[in-house]
Design a protein around this motif. Structure first.
Motif, short mmCIF file in Angstrom:
data_model
loop_
_atom_site.label_atom_id
_atom_site.label_comp_id
_atom_site.label_asym_id
_atom_site.label_seq_id
_atom_site.Cartn_x
_atom_site.Cartn_y
_atom_site.Cartn_z
N MET A 1 0.84 -1.18 0.00
CA MET A 1 0.00 0.00 0.00
C MET A 1 0.88 1.23 0.00
O MET A 1 1.95 1.25 0.60
N PHE A 2 0.42 2.27 -0.66
CA PHE A 2 1.13 3.53 -0.76
C PHE A 2 0.28 4.62 -0.12
O PHE A 2 -0.91 4.44 0.10
N SER A 3 0.90 5.76 0.11
CA SER A 3 0.13 6.92 0.57
C SER A 3 0.66 8.17 -0.10
O SER A 3 1.83 8.24 -0.50
N HIS A 34 -6.54 7.51 -9.12
CA HIS A 34 -6.86 7.84 -7.72
C HIS A 34 -7.56 9.19 -7.69
O HIS A 34 -6.94 10.21 -7.95
N THR A 43 -3.25 10.40 2.48
CA THR A 43 -4.31 9.60 1.89
C THR A 43 -3.73 8.30 1.37
O THR A 43 -2.77 8.30 0.60
N ALA A 44 -4.31 7.18 1.79
CA ALA A 44 -3.85 5.87 1.35
C ALA A 44 -4.28 5.60 -0.09
O ALA A 44 -5.38 5.96 -0.50
N LEU A 45 -3.39 4.96 -0.84
CA LEU A 45 -3.67 4.54 -2.22
C LEU A 45 -3.63 3.01 -2.23
O LEU A 45 -2.60 2.42 -1.92
N ALA A 46 -4.73 2.38 -2.60
CA ALA A 46 -4.83 0.93 -2.50
C ALA A 46 -4.06 0.19 -3.59
O ALA A 46 -3.63 -0.94 -3.38
N ALA A 47 -3.90 0.80 -4.76
CA ALA A 47 -3.26 0.12 -5.87
C ALA A 47 -2.47 1.12 -6.70
O ALA A 47 -2.76 2.31 -6.69
N CYS A 80 4.87 10.44 -2.27
CA CYS A 80 4.17 9.20 -2.58
C CYS A 80 5.07 8.09 -2.04
O CYS A 80 6.11 7.78 -2.63
#
Length: 81
Positions: A1-3, A34, A43-47, A80
């Motif tokens: 997971m990224f943010s 996104h 903010t979390a980025l799921a993919a 990121c």
């Protein structure tokens, strides 16, 4: 997971005639893979995916203080991780 996040402003340049305090508030928004409404929080980025990110910077002064005419410049770091 990224943010995705934006750091507080650390470097600014203001006209010499502007001697009152400025509060700088960076925010960001994203479209594409996104979609993120304008925010200043992590903010979390799921993919993974390709997105366009817009960074906004709001400068405010307190009381009756006003911005002086001239050029204002700030460095904003978008992460990121």
């Amino acid at each position: 997971m990224f943010s995705l996040s934006v750091d507080p402003v650390t470097s600014t340049t203001v006209p010499a005639s502007d001697v009152t305090a400025i509060t700088w508030t960076p925010t960001f928004a994203s479209t594409g893979a996104h979609t993120i409404a304008e925010t200043g929080t992590t903010t979390a980025l799921a993919a993974p995916g390709t997105s366009t990110v817009a960074v906004n910077l709001d400068g405010t002064k307190g009381g009756s203080n006003r911005f002086s005419a001239g050029n204002y410049q700030a460095t904003v770091t978008l992460r990121c991780e």
